[in-house]
Design a protein around this motif. Structure first.
Motif, PDB file in Angstrom:
ATOM      1  N   GLU A  54       0.838  -1.192   0.000  1.00  0.00           N
ATOM      2  CA  GLU A  54       0.000   0.000   0.000  1.00  0.00           C
ATOM      3  C   GLU A  54       0.880   1.252   0.000  1.00  0.00           C
ATOM      4  O   GLU A  54       2.099   1.174   0.149  1.00  0.00           O
ATOM      5  CB  GLU A  54      -0.907   0.019   1.229  1.00  0.00           C
ATOM      6  CG  GLU A  54      -1.878  -1.151   1.313  1.00  0.00           C
ATOM      7  CD  GLU A  54      -2.729  -1.083   2.573  1.00  0.00           C
ATOM      8  OE1 GLU A  54      -2.551  -0.110   3.348  1.00  0.00           O
ATOM      9  OE2 GLU A  54      -3.553  -1.981   2.788  1.00  0.00           O
ATOM     10  N   ILE A  55       0.235   2.409  -0.169  1.00  0.00           N
ATOM     11  CA  ILE A  55       0.954   3.677  -0.102  1.00  0.00           C
ATOM     12  C   ILE A  55       0.404   4.583   0.996  1.00  0.00           C
ATOM     13  O   ILE A  55       0.914   5.677   1.208  1.00  0.00           O
ATOM     14  CB  ILE A  55       0.908   4.421  -1.453  1.00  0.00           C
ATOM     15  CG1 ILE A  55      -0.541   4.623  -1.911  1.00  0.00           C
ATOM     16  CG2 ILE A  55       1.720   3.677  -2.502  1.00  0.00           C
ATOM     17  CD1 ILE A  55      -0.661   5.455  -3.173  1.00  0.00           C
ATOM     18  N   SER A  56      -0.633   4.143   1.687  1.00  0.00           N
ATOM     19  CA  SER A  56      -1.174   4.947   2.785  1.00  0.00           C
ATOM     20  C   SER A  56      -0.277   4.792   4.008  1.00  0.00           C
ATOM     21  O   SER A  56       0.255   3.717   4.276  1.00  0.00           O
ATOM     22  CB  SER A  56      -2.598   4.513   3.129  1.00  0.00           C
ATOM     23  OG  SER A  56      -2.625   3.164   3.557  1.00  0.00           O
ATOM     24  N   VAL A  57      -0.091   5.894   4.742  1.00  0.00           N
ATOM     25  CA  VAL A  57       0.775   5.896   5.918  1.00  0.00           C
ATOM     26  C   VAL A  57       0.131   6.758   7.000  1.00  0.00           C
ATOM     27  O   VAL A  57      -0.836   7.482   6.758  1.00  0.00           O
ATOM     28  CB  VAL A  57       2.177   6.452   5.590  1.00  0.00           C
ATOM     29  CG1 VAL A  57       2.914   5.545   4.626  1.00  0.00           C
ATOM     30  CG2 VAL A  57       2.086   7.867   5.030  1.00  0.00           C
ATOM     31  N   SER A  58       0.698   6.688   8.180  1.00  0.00           N
ATOM     32  CA  SER A  58       0.245   7.542   9.277  1.00  0.00           C
ATOM     33  C   SER A  58       1.418   8.377   9.749  1.00  0.00           C
ATOM     34  O   SER A  58       2.560   8.145   9.357  1.00  0.00           O
ATOM     35  CB  SER A  58      -0.297   6.694  10.433  1.00  0.00           C
ATOM     36  OG  SER A  58       0.715   5.804  10.898  1.00  0.00           O
ATOM     37  N   GLY A  59       1.142   9.358  10.595  1.00  0.00           N
ATOM     38  CA  GLY A  59       2.200  10.174  11.150  1.00  0.00           C
ATOM     39  C   GLY A  59       2.136  11.606  10.674  1.00  0.00           C
ATOM     40  O   GLY A  59       1.064  12.130  10.348  1.00  0.00           O
ATOM     41  N   GLU A  60       3.295  12.258  10.595  1.00  0.00           N
ATOM     42  CA  GLU A  60       3.373  13.661  10.192  1.00  0.00           C
ATOM     43  C   GLU A  60       3.478  13.783   8.668  1.00  0.00           C
ATOM     44  O   GLU A  60       3.729  12.810   7.962  1.00  0.00           O
ATOM     45  CB  GLU A  60       4.587  14.322  10.846  1.00  0.00           C
ATOM     46  CG  GLU A  60       4.574  14.268  12.368  1.00  0.00           C
ATOM     47  CD  GLU A  60       5.807  14.896  12.982  1.00  0.00           C
ATOM     48  OE1 GLU A  60       5.975  16.121  12.836  1.00  0.00           O
ATOM     49  OE2 GLU A  60       6.606  14.157  13.591  1.00  0.00           O
ATOM     50  N   ASN A  61       3.283  15.015   8.183  1.00  0.00           N
ATOM     51  CA  ASN A  61       3.438  15.334   6.759  1.00  0.00           C
ATOM     52  C   ASN A  61       2.537  14.489   5.866  1.00  0.00           C
ATOM     53  O   ASN A  61       2.948  14.029   4.797  1.00  0.00           O
ATOM     54  CB  ASN A  61       4.904  15.145   6.338  1.00  0.00           C
ATOM     55  CG  ASN A  61       5.865  15.898   7.215  1.00  0.00           C
ATOM     56  OD1 ASN A  61       5.760  17.101   7.381  1.00  0.00           O
ATOM     57  ND2 ASN A  61       6.794  15.168   7.827  1.00  0.00           N
ATOM     58  N   VAL A  62       1.306  14.288   6.317  1.00  0.00           N
ATOM     59  CA  VAL A  62       0.345  13.508   5.541  1.00  0.00           C
ATOM     60  C   VAL A  62      -0.917  14.339   5.334  1.00  0.00           C
ATOM     61  O   VAL A  62      -1.127  15.360   5.985  1.00  0.00           O
ATOM     62  CB  VAL A  62      -0.008  12.181   6.245  1.00  0.00           C
ATOM     63  CG1 VAL A  62       1.227  11.299   6.384  1.00  0.00           C
ATOM     64  CG2 VAL A  62      -0.639  12.432   7.615  1.00  0.00           C
ATOM     65  N   ALA A  63      -1.733  13.894   4.391  1.00  0.00           N
ATOM     66  CA  ALA A  63      -3.015  14.540   4.117  1.00  0.00           C
ATOM     67  C   ALA A  63      -4.050  13.453   3.885  1.00  0.00           C
ATOM     68  O   ALA A  63      -3.735  12.360   3.402  1.00  0.00           O
ATOM     69  CB  ALA A  63      -2.922  15.454   2.901  1.00  0.00           C
TER      70      ALA A  63
END
Length: 526
Positions: free
Chosen positions: A59-68
């Motif tokens: 996948e390309i979804s992530v969590s944390g900072e610098n995300v939208a």
């Protein structure tokens, strides 16, 4: 005009491979020796998280900072995909190594392995820099001098060794494009245009803002090509660019359901007054290009001489510098915080240093001494940036954690504009103190917190980093390895680098036949 290659020319081309390999190994060894072996910045962690998501979950979804928030209500990185993809082999290597360490340290091993990506990318960029210098007609000796100045006396080395950010890959892509366009103007090999377009497309896939360089590249291509070849040349150059653009649009659509949405949504609006940004990037005490890369002054002075001999190439280099400077100066986050020096100008450092060769080749001994003095001044500045993590200094002067946002005119005002707080001087002072502490065998007591998303330490332990070095052998000592073993590792790395560097210098001196070296098969004669 293409010429048939003679036997002696073929021998010269084969000999050119040896210095090229030595160039790569030498710069790689230097960058690895000065690397930190960690990923500490929030940007770098986000890019790493995308690599991990692709490998572990597909996948390309992530969590944390610098995300939208994007498709399906999931969080996605705002950054380009290129560096995350390039890091996949290093992540897989880290997974292999992690099988031999305790489970609670596996994430540190994975990040440590991936953190070496920029050392490899940067070594390749240095090789391309040397190739480009040779294509501009400079001797092997001068080309090596210019490459060392670029690699070691500018803030490029900090991003090569201390970050998992896109700047080295951007620089590699720009150099690859410039090199092959210049090579095409000499040998008319159509493959050069495909290579140039591929590098340019890779730059766009790395960071969208790279697209501002396209008009400069196209202008040089047209000016250096006969009119009856314009259409063919543009098609060959544009084909890989369009292919990479398609990938970038597809990545946007997969994340946010629109090919034009990148996730920034105005975060990097051009809200900084142009002259404020120009002052900050060129003259400020905390972010001046000429403070963090003094040798670029020599390059600017040399540009006039290069223009007299190779006008198109001079305008290509100066055009790339100018367009990036004018755009970056108007970014809301023009300084690229938190970072060392004017981070967003990293990719155009070659454009300011390459012209120096025209003055070095024809200049007096006094001119060469001036170049050496500026190079040494840059080395001194980078010593602080290499030895001490820049985020640590920001903590000391009270600029981190951030008290305001980048939209506030007083954001990081001390670090940017007050000479007493300039990181260039402050970190140099810290570096001298911390090296004395390290060589005296002193170290803080640190407890690894493997669950931390960025720096694997508690907040209390992070305060102790003030007296530490941001180098892999120092971290090994802080982690508990014997001091003598860490010194041995440092000495061994430096010794190997010195030997390779000596061989490289000998090879440059012995190249009586000034052949042009090439990273790809070249049908043209030198």
């Amino acid at each position: 005009m293409l010429q048939p290659r003679s036997g002696s020319q073929e021998h010269g081309q084969r000999q050119g491979v040896v210095p090229s390999l030595l160039l790569f190994v030498f710069f790689l060894m230097v960058f690895l020796s000065a690397s930190s072996g960690i990923i500490a910045s929030s940007d770098g962690v986000t890019i790493f998280n995308v690599t991990q998501a692709m490998v572990e979950r597909g996948e390309i979804s992530v969590s944390g900072e610098n995300v939208a928030v994007g498709v399906g209500g999931k969080d996605y990185s705002r950054y380009g995909i290129a560096l995350s993809v390039v890091a996949i082999p290093f992540y897989l290597l880290g997974k292999l190594i992690a099988t031999f360490v305790p489970a609670h340290l596996s994430l540190l091993v994975l990040k440590g392995s991936v953190s070496l990506v920029n050392a490899v990318i940067s070594a390749l960029a240095c090789v391309l820099f040397a190739f480009t210098a040779r294509r501009l007609g400079f001797s092997s000796r001068v080309s090596l001098q210019l490459t060392c100045a670029f690699a070691f006396s500018t803030f490029f080395i900090v991003y090569a060794t201390k970050s998992f950010l896109a700047q080295p890959l951007e620089t590699l892509c720009l150099l690859g494009t410039v090199y092959h366009l210049i090579a095409y103007s000499r040998d008319a090999d159509p493959r050069r245009l495909m290579y140039a377009g591929g590098f340019c497309g890779g730059g766009i896939l790395t960071k969208w803002v790279f697209i501002i360089n396209l008009p400069i590249f196209a202008g040089y291509l047209l000016s250096s090509t006969q009119k009856d070849r314009w259409e063919r040349g543009l098609i060959l150059f544009s084909a890989p660019v369009v292919a990479f653009l398609g990938l970038a649009f597809g990545y946007n659509y997969a994340r946010f359901g629109s090919i034009l949405e990148t996730g920034y949504r105005g975060l990097y609006a051009f809200s900084t007054p142009l002259f404020v940004g120009l002052y900050g990037l060129l003259l400020s005490s905390g972010k001046s290009l000429f403070l963090y890369a003094p040798v670029t002054l020599f390059g600017l002075i040399s540009s006039n001489l290069l223009a007299k001999r190779r006008a198109r190439e001079a305008w290509l280099l100066l055009g790339l510098f100018a367009v990036n400077l004018l755009v970056i100066a108007q970014y809301r986050d023009w300084a690229g915080e938190g970072s060392w020096g004017p981070r967003y100008l990293t990719l155009v450092l070659p454009c300011l240093i390459l012209p120096s060769g025209s003055l070095l080749e024809s200049g007096s001994a006094a001119v060469r001494r001036i170049f050496l003095a500026l190079t040494l001044a840059g080395l001194l500045v980078q010593f602080g940036g290499i030895s001490v993590y820049y985020g640590t200094y920001y903590r000391i002067i009270g600029e981190f954690p951030y008290r305001t946002t980048p939209s506030d005119p007083l954001f990081l005002y001390k670090a940017h504009f007050v000479p007493n707080y300039s990181p260039a001087w402050g970190q140099l002072t810290m570096a001298l103190h911390n090296w004395r502490t390290f060589l005296n065998g002193k170290k803080p007591s640190l407890q690894v917190d493997a669950g931390a998303t960025r720096i694997p330490l508690s907040e209390a332990d992070r305060e102790k980093l003030i007296d530490t070095l941001d180098l892999w052998f120092a971290y090994a000592y802080y982690a508990g390895l014997p001091f003598s073993l860490c010194l041995l590792g440092m000495a061994g790395s430096l010794s190997a680098t010195t030997v390779i560097g000596w061989k490289l210098c000998q090879a440059a001196k012995s190249m009586a036949c000034e052949t042009s070296i090439s990273p790809f098969p070249d049908r043209a004669s030198a």
